[in-house]
Design an enzyme around this catalytic site. Structure first.
Site, mmCIF file in Angstrom:
data_model
loop_
_atom_site.group_PDB
_atom_site.id
_atom_site.type_symbol
_atom_site.label_atom_id
_atom_site.label_comp_id
_atom_site.label_asym_id
_atom_site.label_seq_id
_atom_site.Cartn_x
_atom_site.Cartn_y
_atom_site.Cartn_z
ATOM 1 N N ARG A 1 0.813 -1.221 0.000
ATOM 2 C CA ARG A 1 0.000 0.000 0.000
ATOM 3 C C ARG A 1 0.843 1.267 0.000
ATOM 4 N NH1 ARG A 1 -1.696 2.509 4.308
ATOM 5 N NH2 ARG A 1 -1.663 0.643 5.591
ATOM 6 N N TYR B 1 -13.775 13.862 -18.686
ATOM 7 C CA TYR B 1 -14.125 12.441 -18.613
ATOM 8 C C TYR B 1 -15.275 12.274 -17.602
ATOM 9 C CZ TYR B 1 -13.786 7.506 -17.567
ATOM 10 O OH TYR B 1 -14.087 6.177 -17.376
ATOM 11 N N LYS C 1 -5.849 2.838 -20.368
ATOM 12 C CA LYS C 1 -6.006 3.157 -21.786
ATOM 13 C C LYS C 1 -4.674 2.978 -22.522
ATOM 14 C CE LYS C 1 -10.033 4.200 -20.135
ATOM 15 N NZ LYS C 1 -10.401 5.525 -19.700
ATOM 16 N N ASP D 1 -5.236 15.866 -17.307
ATOM 17 C CA ASP D 1 -5.431 14.448 -17.606
ATOM 18 C C ASP D 1 -4.894 14.244 -19.030
ATOM 19 O OD1 ASP D 1 -6.454 12.016 -18.499
ATOM 20 O OD2 ASP D 1 -8.293 12.195 -17.322
HETATM 21 C C1 LIG Z 1 -10.841 6.127 -18.575
HETATM 22 C C2 LIG Z 1 -10.484 7.524 -18.276
HETATM 23 C C3 LIG Z 1 -10.328 7.967 -16.957
HETATM 24 C C4 LIG Z 1 -10.610 7.078 -15.756
HETATM 25 O O1 LIG Z 1 -9.719 6.025 -15.695
HETATM 26 P P1 LIG Z 1 -10.060 4.632 -14.945
HETATM 27 O O2 LIG Z 1 -8.821 3.864 -15.153
HETATM 28 O O3 LIG Z 1 -11.274 4.079 -15.613
HETATM 29 O O4 LIG Z 1 -10.327 4.976 -13.527
HETATM 30 C C5 LIG Z 1 -9.942 9.270 -16.733
HETATM 31 N N1 LIG Z 1 -9.723 10.115 -17.763
HETATM 32 C C6 LIG Z 1 -9.865 9.733 -19.042
HETATM 33 C C7 LIG Z 1 -9.595 10.723 -20.125
HETATM 34 C C8 LIG Z 1 -10.238 8.436 -19.354
HETATM 35 O O5 LIG Z 1 -10.394 8.075 -20.627
#
Ligand SMILES: *Cc1c(COP(=O)(O)O)cnc(C)c1O
Length: 379
Positions: free
Chosen positions: A44, A98, A195, A170
């Site tokens: 953790r 998102y 992703k 992000d």
């Molecule tokens: C999928 C996504 C997230 C969230 O990610 P998780 O791994 O599903 O928690 C945040 N920002 C963007 C742009 C995403 O495509």
């Protein structure tokens, strides 16, 4: 190191007793203590070499000082925001973030007595106008989902610095292969590792990269809240990232070719791709990105029924939720990410029922275009 070299070589941990070329999966949750390093290791705490390796790799790719991987993109985003914000503070968010991030802001951040302003544009002037005395954070995405709007990162960072506000981006859609926001002055980068970073649609992970002065508190918050990434996923994330450079390069090429094909097709009303000179964000994207990415959207010139028939009649391109994997998939934002809005609100944001978001994979572009052609003939 250049980007593809860094994707392969940065961060990896070699066990000097065994000589394996890859980072070992250390399954222990108990570590001998005291030890020669006098370090308390615990999963953790995200300080096991299996977890450090992907953290160091993403840190090197983004050009930051420290990188941390966590259990999901939203784990990384929530830990980051909760590290930077306290009750009584104010934060500025871009609209159309998102969906999960929008829910985090509406359901959790505001509940903690943190005031928020949602800016409905990508115009830096509107963000500066939203800054108050107690503003601590500006949080953005670029390019955005699903219309691939582009924010001028350098201008945004400059305005935020002038007012002493921390910027968080992000960078999931672009990946560090195409865009390194820290080079443009942005403070902190977050990712959904689910992703592009992992790239094979087979795990859930997140990452944060930033300067040590923020990462210290972000690491502490992560320890307090506990969204740690387990060893198998940490290993798989590092393994996936080794091909990030080559995957994203291919996805850039495929998306460019597909956007040009679709743009001249009579059944397609509009194509949204920052690589097209007709895209409103093209000029800024060209300035701040090395490639335009594998994400694009297009609007079909037909009924919803026909659009659904299109989506289901291709050989290997399938409708599926998520993005950034090796396989080409599509979604209808009106039915998925933006289904919580009314039809009127969607129209105001430019999201029609036949808008299709496309996550372009690494297949051969000739096959992709042929498969799209197959679907388009069904309209
Ligand atoms: C999928 C996504 C997230 C969230 O990610 P998780 O791994 O599903 O928690 C945040 N920002 C963007 C742009 C995403 O495509």
């Amino acid at each position: 190191m250049r980007k593809s070299t860094a994707s392969v070589h940065e961060g990896g941990y070699r066990d000097k007793n065994v000589y394996g070329i890859n980072t070992p999966i250390y399954r222990s949750s108990a570590f001998l203590f005291p030890n020669a390093e006098n370090l308390i290791r615990y999963p953790r705490y995200t300080n096991i070499p299996t977890q450090d390796a992907p953290g160091k790799k993403i840190c090197a790719l983004e050009g930051g000082e420290d990188g941390l991987v966590l259990a999901s993109g939203l784990g990384a985003i929530s830990v980051t925001l909760l590290s930077l914000l306290a009750p009584g503070d104010h934060a500025v968010f871009q609209s159309g973030l998102y969906g999960g991030t929008q829910h985090l802001v509406a359901n959790q951040i505001e509940r903690l007595g943190i005031k928020t302003t949602i800016v409905p544009t990508t115009n830096v002037k509107d963000y500066e106008a939203a800054i108050k005395k107690n503003t601590k954070v500006i949080y953005i995405e670029s390019p955005t989902n699903p219309l691939l709007d582009v924010v001028d990162l350098k201008a945004m960072a400059k305005v935020a610095k002038k007012h002493g506000v921390v910027t968080v981006i992000d960078n999931t859609f672009a990946s560090p292969i195409n865009q390194r926001p820290i080079e443009h002055g942005i403070d902190i980068v977050v990712h959904s590792g689910t992703k592009y970073l992992n790239g094979h649609s087979d795990l859930c992970a997140g990452a944060v990269v930033g300067p040590k002065k923020y990462m210290g508190v972000i690491r502490k918050t992560a320890m307090d809240m506990g969204p740690t990434l387990d060893m198998e996923a940490s290993y798989m994330l590092e393994r996936g990232m080794k091909t990030l450079g080559i995957r994203v390069q291919r996805q850039n090429e495929n998306a460019m070719a597909i956007s040009e094909f679709l743009q001249q097709h009579p059944k397609v009303r509009k194509v949204y791709y920052p690589g097209l000179p007709s895209h409103p964000g093209h000029k800024i994207a060209k300035k701040q990105m090395d490639g335009f990415g594998g994400m694009m959207s297009f609007e079909l010139d037909c009924s919803l029924k026909s659009a659904l028939r299109f989506a289901d009649s291709m050989e290997f391109i399938s409708p599926a939720i998520s993005l950034g994997g090796v396989e080409t998939i599509l979604t209808f934002p009106a039915q998925t990410s933006h289904s919580y809005l009314s039809a009127k609100e969607r129209r105001a944001q430019g999201i029609s029922d036949t808008l299709i978001r496309f996550s372009v994979g690494i297949e051969d572009k000739e096959d992709l275009i042929a498969d799209l052609g197959k679907g388009l003939r069904k309209i």
